[in-house]
Design a protein around this motif. Sequence first.
Motif, mmCIF file in Angstrom:
data_model
loop_
_atom_site.group_PDB
_atom_site.id
_atom_site.type_symbol
_atom_site.label_atom_id
_atom_site.label_comp_id
_atom_site.label_asym_id
_atom_site.label_seq_id
_atom_site.Cartn_x
_atom_site.Cartn_y
_atom_site.Cartn_z
ATOM 1 N N ASP A 222 0.701 -7.742 3.736
ATOM 2 C CA ASP A 222 1.124 -7.237 2.432
ATOM 3 C C ASP A 222 0.693 -5.789 2.283
ATOM 4 O OD1 ASP A 222 2.247 -9.620 1.728
ATOM 5 O OD2 ASP A 222 0.489 -10.359 0.648
ATOM 6 N N PRO A 223 1.637 -4.872 2.109
ATOM 7 C CA PRO A 223 1.278 -3.450 2.033
ATOM 8 C C PRO A 223 0.581 -3.128 0.716
ATOM 9 C CG PRO A 223 3.616 -3.749 1.633
ATOM 10 C CD PRO A 223 3.092 -5.098 2.029
ATOM 11 N N PRO A 224 -0.342 -2.179 0.726
ATOM 12 C CA PRO A 224 -1.071 -1.839 -0.495
ATOM 13 C C PRO A 224 -0.192 -1.065 -1.475
ATOM 14 C CG PRO A 224 -1.651 -0.330 1.274
ATOM 15 C CD PRO A 224 -0.770 -1.379 1.891
ATOM 16 N N ALA A 225 -0.503 -1.238 -2.740
ATOM 17 C CA ALA A 225 0.150 -0.464 -3.796
ATOM 18 C C ALA A 225 -0.649 0.807 -4.030
ATOM 19 C CB ALA A 225 0.240 -1.284 -5.073
ATOM 20 N N PRO A 226 -0.007 1.842 -4.564
ATOM 21 C CA PRO A 226 -0.723 3.102 -4.798
ATOM 22 C C PRO A 226 -1.963 2.912 -5.668
ATOM 23 C CG PRO A 226 1.635 3.416 -5.031
ATOM 24 C CD PRO A 226 1.423 1.940 -4.900
ATOM 25 N N LEU B 287 8.006 2.701 4.604
ATOM 26 C CA LEU B 287 7.485 2.777 5.965
ATOM 27 C C LEU B 287 7.731 4.178 6.499
ATOM 28 C CD1 LEU B 287 9.022 -0.559 7.350
ATOM 29 C CD2 LEU B 287 6.797 -0.243 6.267
ATOM 30 N N VAL B 288 6.714 4.796 7.082
ATOM 31 C CA VAL B 288 6.806 6.180 7.537
ATOM 32 C C VAL B 288 6.339 6.275 8.985
ATOM 33 C CG1 VAL B 288 6.114 8.562 7.073
ATOM 34 C CG2 VAL B 288 6.262 6.927 5.178
ATOM 35 N N GLY B 289 7.047 7.075 9.784
ATOM 36 C CA GLY B 289 6.574 7.359 11.128
ATOM 37 C C GLY B 289 7.299 6.588 12.209
ATOM 38 N N ASP C 203 0.895 5.266 6.197
ATOM 39 C CA ASP C 203 2.287 5.100 6.621
ATOM 40 C C ASP C 203 2.992 3.879 6.056
ATOM 41 O OD1 ASP C 203 2.111 7.405 8.060
ATOM 42 O OD2 ASP C 203 1.889 6.437 10.019
ATOM 43 N N VAL C 204 2.262 2.951 5.438
ATOM 44 C CA VAL C 204 2.882 1.744 4.884
ATOM 45 C C VAL C 204 2.303 1.494 3.499
ATOM 46 C CG1 VAL C 204 3.344 -0.721 5.214
ATOM 47 C CG2 VAL C 204 3.080 0.774 7.215
#
Length: 257
Positions: free
Chosen positions: A10-14, A59-61, A45-46
Amino acid sequence: MSASDPMLIDPPAPNGAASRAAWRALRRDRSLLTALAAVHAEMGDVFSLPLPGFSPVVLVGPAAARFVMLGPEGDLSWRFEKDPVARLLRHGVLVEDGAAHDALRTLMTPALHRRMIDAEVDTMARCVDARLDGWPSDGHVDALDEMRAIALAVLTETLFGVDIAPDLERLWRVILRTLAYISPGVWIVWPDAPRPGYGRALRKMDGYLHRLIAQRRAAERGGGAGRDDLLGVLVHSDLSDDMIRDQLLTMLIAGHD
């Protein structure tokens, strides 16, 4: 993929720092892209962007690009009906999934093969030279506009067999307006946001592409030599003119970009 795949966590939120940085960037530049860049700088990146009714994951990179492009087939969809890209390109290969995507890609690939590109190098150089010949001997030119014009000239001549130069002045604002329709904006967080002011430009863009299709069909009915460029491949297929339009506009937008 495995349970340890970083893309599955689960990607983190800002956090607070990322949110403040995004707000400062948005106020300063009034651009969603610079706001996203600020969040990326803080979060990595995520990350996710929890929003009302819409929770995208960014998603970056290169690792993210590889995951998206080469991940298990069927896990990700390119088509989102409310996305302006899908509305603009309709059934272009870029926004089709599954068998429909595979069939279009198989059809179009011969016209995009490396041997075709190798044969068009001289054409590409000629397009660049023609544009450079119009530059003033002193003063300045807008690099973005010039690169756009060169990209459009190369793309239309190599893939469509058409010299866009005589129509470029008339189509310039139409093309920029078409690009603006899918440029980052409020629709990213509000897909149903009204989009006034685009209809006329999009109709003109469609009219231009349908004229190219009609002219190629007429030339071949008149005994003209068939061409193996992308337009020729599409015209010789069983696709309707509307479907051909979708592929031409996809290549014009994506190829130009």
